[in-house]
Scaffold this active site. Structure first.
Site, PDB file in Angstrom:
ATOM      1  N   ILE A 179      -6.641  -8.383 -15.192  1.00  0.00           N
ATOM      2  CA  ILE A 179      -8.159  -7.842 -15.205  1.00  0.00           C
ATOM      3  C   ILE A 179      -8.592  -7.970 -16.345  1.00  0.00           C
ATOM      4  CG2 ILE A 179      -9.403  -5.861 -15.044  1.00  0.00           C
ATOM      5  CD1 ILE A 179      -8.044  -4.933 -12.633  1.00  0.00           C
ATOM      6  N   HIS A 186       3.937   0.780 -13.412  1.00  0.00           N
ATOM      7  CA  HIS A 186       5.097  -0.279 -13.490  1.00  0.00           C
ATOM      8  C   HIS A 186       6.431   0.200 -13.411  1.00  0.00           C
ATOM      9  CE1 HIS A 186       6.455  -4.408 -14.658  1.00  0.00           C
ATOM     10  NE2 HIS A 186       7.073  -3.776 -15.347  1.00  0.00           N
ATOM     11  N   GLU A 208       7.965   7.171  -9.271  1.00  0.00           N
ATOM     12  CA  GLU A 208       6.693   6.620  -9.023  1.00  0.00           C
ATOM     13  C   GLU A 208       5.935   7.695  -8.386  1.00  0.00           C
ATOM     14  OE1 GLU A 208       5.680   2.692  -8.487  1.00  0.00           O
ATOM     15  OE2 GLU A 208       7.490   2.057  -9.419  1.00  0.00           O
ATOM     16  N   GLY A 222       0.666  -1.372   0.000  1.00  0.00           N
ATOM     17  CA  GLY A 222      -0.076   0.050  -0.027  1.00  0.00           C
ATOM     18  C   GLY A 222       0.911   1.268  -0.092  1.00  0.00           C
ATOM     19  N   LEU A 235      -1.699  -7.757  -8.505  1.00  0.00           N
ATOM     20  CA  LEU A 235      -1.052  -8.433  -8.909  1.00  0.00           C
ATOM     21  C   LEU A 235      -1.813  -9.621 -10.137  1.00  0.00           C
ATOM     22  CD1 LEU A 235       1.537  -9.563  -6.426  1.00  0.00           C
ATOM     23  CD2 LEU A 235       2.111  -7.925  -8.188  1.00  0.00           C
TER      24      LEU A 235
END
Ligand code: GRF
Length: 185
Positions: free
Chosen positions: A83, A97, A167, A12, A80
């Site tokens: 979908i 990513h 990120e 998280g 992970l």
């Protein structure tokens, strides 16, 4: 106000970062987790964000739940599972990513495995990529990338830290842009 759902499987850290940096008009109104008792679930509870398990089958599928709750955008954050993106959700699901896609992506390429592979190949730069999610791992259209240098004494840990810093900057920026572009269309 725009509503986003964050999907996670682990620590998280990305959720925490989005909580910190998204503006007040972009609200994380749902966290979806495919694992019991991961740290990410505790973060959601700590911030009083509704937490749902990931369900893929039938009329209660999680994507349908998100639609019913009026979620505008789904952001994968260390999630992970692959979908199956329904038509409604095309171009409404983002992922981040930890490499410069299309290099070092795909099934099984997550976490430290990515940085180990980048270093083993002798790359001189790495980075992170935000992309739309389609039905293949790490495959949808690229929206934005950030590049970091690689130093000769890097380990997977040092590289992971450098990439994650970028990120933390990139993901909130892309999410903000996503909604401001929608507004101007
Ligand atoms: C990051 O490497 C990100 O690129 C990938 O998942 C990792 C973060 O997971 N999508 P978490 O937020 O620490 O659980």
């Amino acid at each position: 106000m725009k509503k986003i759902a964050v999907f996670l499987s682990g620590t998280g850290r990305t959720l925490e970062n989005l909580i910190k940096w998204l503006p007040p008009d972009i609200v994380i109104s749902l966290v979806v987790s495919d694992r019991a008792d991961v740290r990410g679930n505790h973060i959601a509870r700590h911030y009083d964000i509704p937490l749902e398990p990931y369900i893929i089958q039938g009329w209660i599928s999680t994507l349908e739940t998100c639609r019913q709750r009026g979620i505008d955008l789904i952001c994968l954050a260390g999630f992970l599972q692959r979908i199956d993106v329904t038509e409604y959700w095309q171009n409404k699901i983002l992922n981040i990513h930890p490499s410069l896609l299309p290099a070092f992506g795909g099934k099984g390429m997550y976490g430290h495995r990515v940085h180990e592979a980048v270093l083993a190949r002798g790359c001189k730069v790495s980075g992170c990529t935000v992309h739309y999610v389609d039905n293949e791992y790490d495959h949808g259209k690229i929206i934005a990338q950030e590049v970091v240098p690689i130093y000769s004494n890097d380990t997977p840990d040092t590289l992971a830290t450098r990439v994650f810093e970028r990120e933390c900057y990139l993901y909130p920026e892309v999410i903000k842009d996503y909604f401001s572009q929608k507004q101007s269309n």
